[in-house]
Design a protein around this motif. Structure first.
Motif, PDB file in Angstrom:
ATOM      1  N   ARG A 164       0.887  -1.155  -0.151  1.00 45.79           N
ATOM      2  CA  ARG A 164      -0.113   0.012  -0.184  1.00 45.79           C
ATOM      3  C   ARG A 164       0.927   1.198   0.092  1.00 45.79           C
ATOM      4  O   ARG A 164       0.779   2.373  -0.938  1.00 45.79           O
ATOM      5  CB  ARG A 164      -0.828  -0.090   1.077  1.00 45.79           C
ATOM      6  CG  ARG A 164      -2.079   1.194   1.067  1.00 45.79           C
ATOM      7  CD  ARG A 164      -2.989   0.960   2.330  1.00 45.79           C
ATOM      8  NE  ARG A 164      -2.378   0.915   3.665  1.00 45.79           N
ATOM      9  CZ  ARG A 164      -2.542  -0.266   4.387  1.00 45.79           C
ATOM     10  NH1 ARG A 164      -3.028  -1.497   4.038  1.00 45.79           N
ATOM     11  NH2 ARG A 164      -1.827  -0.174   5.570  1.00 45.79           N
ATOM     12  N   ARG A 165       1.850   1.384   0.716  1.00 41.15           N
ATOM     13  CA  ARG A 165       2.802   2.492   0.906  1.00 41.15           C
ATOM     14  C   ARG A 165       3.575   2.598  -0.647  1.00 41.15           C
ATOM     15  O   ARG A 165       3.599   3.822  -0.938  1.00 41.15           O
ATOM     16  CB  ARG A 165       3.809   2.115   2.068  1.00 41.15           C
ATOM     17  CG  ARG A 165       3.024   2.348   3.521  1.00 41.15           C
ATOM     18  CD  ARG A 165       2.562   3.727   3.570  1.00 41.15           C
ATOM     19  NE  ARG A 165       3.636   4.868   3.737  1.00 41.15           N
ATOM     20  CZ  ARG A 165       3.698   5.835   3.009  1.00 41.15           C
ATOM     21  NH1 ARG A 165       2.328   6.074   2.396  1.00 41.15           N
ATOM     22  NH2 ARG A 165       4.705   6.794   2.997  1.00 41.15           N
ATOM     23  N   LEU A 166       3.938   1.424  -1.075  1.00 44.50           N
ATOM     24  CA  LEU A 166       4.632   1.491  -2.346  1.00 44.50           C
ATOM     25  C   LEU A 166       3.575   2.226  -3.364  1.00 44.50           C
ATOM     26  O   LEU A 166       4.028   2.935  -4.179  1.00 44.50           O
ATOM     27  CB  LEU A 166       4.955   0.114  -2.660  1.00 44.50           C
ATOM     28  CG  LEU A 166       5.668  -0.006  -4.249  1.00 44.50           C
ATOM     29  CD1 LEU A 166       6.926   1.099  -4.298  1.00 44.50           C
ATOM     30  CD2 LEU A 166       5.992  -1.244  -4.498  1.00 44.50           C
ATOM     31  N   ASN A 167       2.309   1.534  -3.609  1.00 46.95           N
ATOM     32  CA  ASN A 167       1.588   2.167  -4.225  1.00 46.95           C
ATOM     33  C   ASN A 167       1.334   3.786  -4.077  1.00 46.95           C
ATOM     34  O   ASN A 167       1.333   4.585  -5.110  1.00 46.95           O
ATOM     35  CB  ASN A 167       0.369   1.464  -4.184  1.00 46.95           C
ATOM     36  CG  ASN A 167       0.295   0.117  -4.752  1.00 46.95           C
ATOM     37  OD1 ASN A 167       1.067  -0.127  -5.906  1.00 46.95           O
ATOM     38  ND2 ASN A 167      -0.746  -0.673  -4.493  1.00 46.95           N
ATOM     39  N   GLU A 168       1.138   4.309  -2.990  1.00 53.00           N
ATOM     40  CA  GLU A 168       1.046   5.670  -2.636  1.00 53.00           C
ATOM     41  C   GLU A 168       2.162   6.431  -3.116  1.00 53.00           C
ATOM     42  O   GLU A 168       1.988   7.594  -3.606  1.00 53.00           O
ATOM     43  CB  GLU A 168       0.804   5.713  -1.085  1.00 53.00           C
ATOM     44  CG  GLU A 168      -0.455   5.126  -0.461  1.00 53.00           C
ATOM     45  CD  GLU A 168      -0.265   5.080   0.879  1.00 53.00           C
ATOM     46  OE1 GLU A 168       0.394   5.652   1.506  1.00 53.00           O
ATOM     47  OE2 GLU A 168      -1.484   4.696   1.624  1.00 53.00           O
ATOM     48  N   GLU A 169       3.531   5.994  -2.664  1.00 51.94           N
ATOM     49  CA  GLU A 169       4.623   6.674  -3.260  1.00 51.94           C
ATOM     50  C   GLU A 169       4.712   6.695  -4.724  1.00 51.94           C
ATOM     51  O   GLU A 169       5.072   7.795  -5.206  1.00 51.94           O
ATOM     52  CB  GLU A 169       5.851   6.006  -2.496  1.00 51.94           C
ATOM     53  CG  GLU A 169       6.155   6.152  -1.087  1.00 51.94           C
ATOM     54  CD  GLU A 169       6.412   7.498  -0.703  1.00 51.94           C
ATOM     55  OE1 GLU A 169       6.759   8.263  -1.597  1.00 51.94           O
ATOM     56  OE2 GLU A 169       6.250   7.648   0.665  1.00 51.94           O
ATOM     57  N   GLN A 170       4.544   5.743  -5.653  1.00 49.58           N
ATOM     58  CA  GLN A 170       4.351   5.728  -6.727  1.00 49.58           C
ATOM     59  C   GLN A 170       3.647   6.797  -7.507  1.00 49.58           C
ATOM     60  O   GLN A 170       3.674   7.366  -8.610  1.00 49.58           O
ATOM     61  CB  GLN A 170       4.317   4.328  -7.491  1.00 49.58           C
ATOM     62  CG  GLN A 170       5.142   3.317  -7.315  1.00 49.58           C
ATOM     63  CD  GLN A 170       5.096   1.929  -7.377  1.00 49.58           C
ATOM     64  OE1 GLN A 170       3.944   1.433  -7.271  1.00 49.58           O
ATOM     65  NE2 GLN A 170       6.052   1.185  -8.070  1.00 49.58           N
ATOM     66  N   SER A 171       2.204   6.740  -6.647  1.00 50.63           N
ATOM     67  CA  SER A 171       1.188   7.736  -7.015  1.00 50.63           C
ATOM     68  C   SER A 171       1.640   9.163  -7.040  1.00 50.63           C
ATOM     69  O   SER A 171       1.586  10.159  -7.736  1.00 50.63           O
ATOM     70  CB  SER A 171      -0.047   7.436  -6.454  1.00 50.63           C
ATOM     71  OG  SER A 171      -0.570   6.267  -6.943  1.00 50.63           O
ATOM     72  N   LYS A 172       2.266   9.371  -5.879  1.00 51.64           N
ATOM     73  CA  LYS A 172       2.937  10.688  -5.383  1.00 51.64           C
ATOM     74  C   LYS A 172       3.805  11.158  -6.448  1.00 51.64           C
ATOM     75  O   LYS A 172       3.950  12.322  -6.908  1.00 51.64           O
ATOM     76  CB  LYS A 172       3.213  10.736  -4.082  1.00 51.64           C
ATOM     77  CG  LYS A 172       2.213  10.666  -3.024  1.00 51.64           C
ATOM     78  CD  LYS A 172       2.594  10.661  -1.677  1.00 51.64           C
ATOM     79  CE  LYS A 172       1.525  10.648  -0.696  1.00 51.64           C
ATOM     80  NZ  LYS A 172       2.060  10.460   0.785  1.00 51.64           N
TER      81      LYS A 172
END
Length: 68
Positions: free
Chosen positions: A35-43
């Protein structure tokens, strides 16, 4: 400058989370890291799009400044 620092921070976090996913994690930990990886990639993607739009509409060089 700030955009570069933010992008670097996001890339570092993405690298850190990818490394963590290669380790032995519980299912709960894996879900959290994914979940954190996806958030960082989106940001990071939003930052890149934002920077690209700003460069395209540079008021000092005109709307096609990136083509020069």
């Amino acid at each position: 400058m700030i955009d570069d620092q933010l992008a670097r921070a996001h890339r570092n976090n993405i690298q850190r989370y990818r490394h963590l996913l290669q380790t032995n994690l519980t299912e709960f930990e894996r879900q959290f890291v994914e979940r954190r990886l996806n958030e960082e990639q989106s940001k990071l993607e939003l930052l890149v799009v934002s920077f690209s739009n700003e460069a395209h509409h540079d008021p000092f060089r005109g709307p096609d400044s990136r083509l020069a």
